[in-house]
Design a protein around this motif. Structure first.
Motif, PDB file in Angstrom:
ATOM      1  N   ASN A   6      -3.337   0.249  -3.616  1.00  0.00           N
ATOM      2  CA  ASN A   6      -3.121  -1.107  -3.099  1.00  0.00           C
ATOM      3  C   ASN A   6      -2.689  -1.965  -4.270  1.00  0.00           C
ATOM      4  O   ASN A   6      -3.390  -2.011  -5.287  1.00  0.00           O
ATOM      5  CB  ASN A   6      -4.404  -1.690  -2.502  1.00  0.00           C
ATOM      6  N   SER A  51       0.853  -1.192   0.000  1.00  0.00           N
ATOM      7  CA  SER A  51       0.000   0.000   0.000  1.00  0.00           C
ATOM      8  C   SER A  51       0.883   1.233   0.000  1.00  0.00           C
ATOM      9  O   SER A  51       1.857   1.303   0.758  1.00  0.00           O
ATOM     10  CB  SER A  51      -0.903   0.038   1.238  1.00  0.00           C
ATOM     11  N   PHE A  72       0.767   5.622  -0.125  1.00  0.00           N
ATOM     12  CA  PHE A  72      -0.069   6.794   0.097  1.00  0.00           C
ATOM     13  C   PHE A  72       0.697   8.047  -0.302  1.00  0.00           C
ATOM     14  O   PHE A  72       1.890   8.168  -0.034  1.00  0.00           O
ATOM     15  CB  PHE A  72      -0.423   6.927   1.588  1.00  0.00           C
ATOM     16  N   ILE A 103       3.011   0.916   3.531  1.00  0.00           N
ATOM     17  CA  ILE A 103       2.681  -0.007   4.612  1.00  0.00           C
ATOM     18  C   ILE A 103       2.380  -1.360   3.987  1.00  0.00           C
ATOM     19  O   ILE A 103       1.973  -1.439   2.833  1.00  0.00           O
ATOM     20  CB  ILE A 103       1.467   0.522   5.423  1.00  0.00           C
ATOM     21  N   ARG A 104       2.585  -2.409   4.776  1.00  0.00           N
ATOM     22  CA  ARG A 104       2.186  -3.728   4.310  1.00  0.00           C
ATOM     23  C   ARG A 104       0.701  -3.845   4.586  1.00  0.00           C
ATOM     24  O   ARG A 104       0.271  -3.770   5.743  1.00  0.00           O
ATOM     25  CB  ARG A 104       2.966  -4.812   5.048  1.00  0.00           C
ATOM     26  N   ALA A 105      -0.101  -4.013   3.561  1.00  0.00           N
ATOM     27  CA  ALA A 105      -1.549  -3.913   3.715  1.00  0.00           C
ATOM     28  C   ALA A 105      -2.145  -5.085   4.472  1.00  0.00           C
ATOM     29  O   ALA A 105      -3.143  -4.947   5.153  1.00  0.00           O
ATOM     30  CB  ALA A 105      -2.220  -3.785   2.350  1.00  0.00           C
ATOM     31  N   THR A 106      -1.542  -6.225   4.395  1.00  0.00           N
ATOM     32  CA  THR A 106      -2.136  -7.403   5.031  1.00  0.00           C
ATOM     33  C   THR A 106      -1.727  -7.449   6.493  1.00  0.00           C
ATOM     34  O   THR A 106      -0.591  -7.143   6.840  1.00  0.00           O
ATOM     35  CB  THR A 106      -1.669  -8.695   4.344  1.00  0.00           C
ATOM     36  N   GLY A 107      -2.683  -7.792   7.349  1.00  0.00           N
ATOM     37  CA  GLY A 107      -2.374  -7.854   8.769  1.00  0.00           C
ATOM     38  C   GLY A 107      -2.447  -6.491   9.415  1.00  0.00           C
ATOM     39  O   GLY A 107      -2.397  -5.452   8.757  1.00  0.00           O
ATOM     40  N   TYR A 157      -4.367   6.884  -2.515  1.00  0.00           N
ATOM     41  CA  TYR A 157      -3.579   5.736  -2.117  1.00  0.00           C
ATOM     42  C   TYR A 157      -3.812   4.563  -3.059  1.00  0.00           C
ATOM     43  O   TYR A 157      -4.857   4.467  -3.697  1.00  0.00           O
ATOM     44  CB  TYR A 157      -3.790   5.355  -0.646  1.00  0.00           C
ATOM     45  N   ASP A 162      -8.424   5.081  -3.765  1.00  0.00           N
ATOM     46  CA  ASP A 162      -9.201   6.249  -3.350  1.00  0.00           C
ATOM     47  C   ASP A 162      -8.425   7.494  -3.747  1.00  0.00           C
ATOM     48  O   ASP A 162      -7.362   7.746  -3.205  1.00  0.00           O
ATOM     49  CB  ASP A 162      -9.429   6.215  -1.836  1.00  0.00           C
TER      50      ASP A 162
END
Lengths: 115, 109
Positions: free
Chosen positions: A50, A31, A33, A95-99, A48, A56
């Motif tokens: 993904n 991800s 931004f 950022i790492r989107a998962t978790g 941002y 968005d």
């Protein structure tokens, strides 16, 4: 890891010119931004992505602003034509989107001055 | 109304004082971040919370999910703690991150 890398650090340009800001996210972060920071409005989310897809872009102020992410390791924010009110610091973050346990990492920002 | 509200906006305190900065949010979240920005500097992540409390040195962050509220505490404050502290929430079910407007902290020697 080198962290999130933004370039240039500073950009001074004349009104009407095209400006391109660049960002390299941390490897493995999916991800990304783009934010703008001014004294008056604080940090504003512009757009941002993904997995390289824009999710968005409602924060993009006008059609003069556009952003792309052609691959997982590179994104650009373009302003064309630039105006003095675009002067701000532009931050890129990834950022790492998962978790839920991944911290947010920011680049050092690009300080844009449009005269 | 902003989805993330911080208070106070500005805070000046004497060195050694115990500092509390508050953050309230109105959306469902999966995580909350506390960030620090020194004057003219970049933004660094201090904490990422989804529940409970975390401590790092003189910094303590707490979150109450039911009340949608988080606090950042600084014990034995020092002039080098002078910075803008920003609360940011990651919306649940999505990856959007929403920022508060920040709290400008000034610690006097």
């Amino acid at each position: 890891d080198a962290g999130v890398i933004q370039s240039p650090r500073h950009e001074v340009t004349e009104m009407g010119q095209e400006v391109t800001l660049r960002c390299k996210p941390i490897s493995g972060h999916n991800s990304l931004f783009w934010y703008r920071q001014t004294m008056m409005r604080g940090l504003e989310l512009l757009i941002y992505f993904n997995n390289n897809v824009p999710i968005d872009d409602s924060g993009m102020p006008e059609d003069r602003f556009s952003a792309k992410m052609p691959n997982a390791s590179f994104s650009t924010l373009k302003i064309q034509p630039s105006e003095p009110r675009d002067s701000a610091v532009y931050f890129c973050a990834s950022i790492r989107a998962t978790g839920n346990n991944s911290p947010l990492h920011f680049g050092n920002g690009t300080r844009l001055t449009v005269t | 109304k902003n989805e993330v509200e911080q208070s106070p906006q500005n805070l000046t305190a004497q060195e050694g004082e115990f500092i509390t900065i508050n953050c309230s949010y109105s959306v469902g979240i999966s995580a909350l971040h506390w960030l620090q920005q020194h004057p003219g500097g970049g933004i660094v992540s201090l904490f990422m919370l989804s529940s409970g409390k975390k401590k790092h040195g003189r910094l303590i962050a707490t979150i109450n999910i039911q009340e949608k509220h988080s606090s950042l505490h600084i014990t034995a404050s020092h002039p080098r703690d002078s910075a803008v502290y920003i609360c940011a929430v990651r919306s649940r079910g999505g990856d959007k991150i929403i920022f508060g407007k920040g709290t400008r902290l000034h610690i006097l020697p």
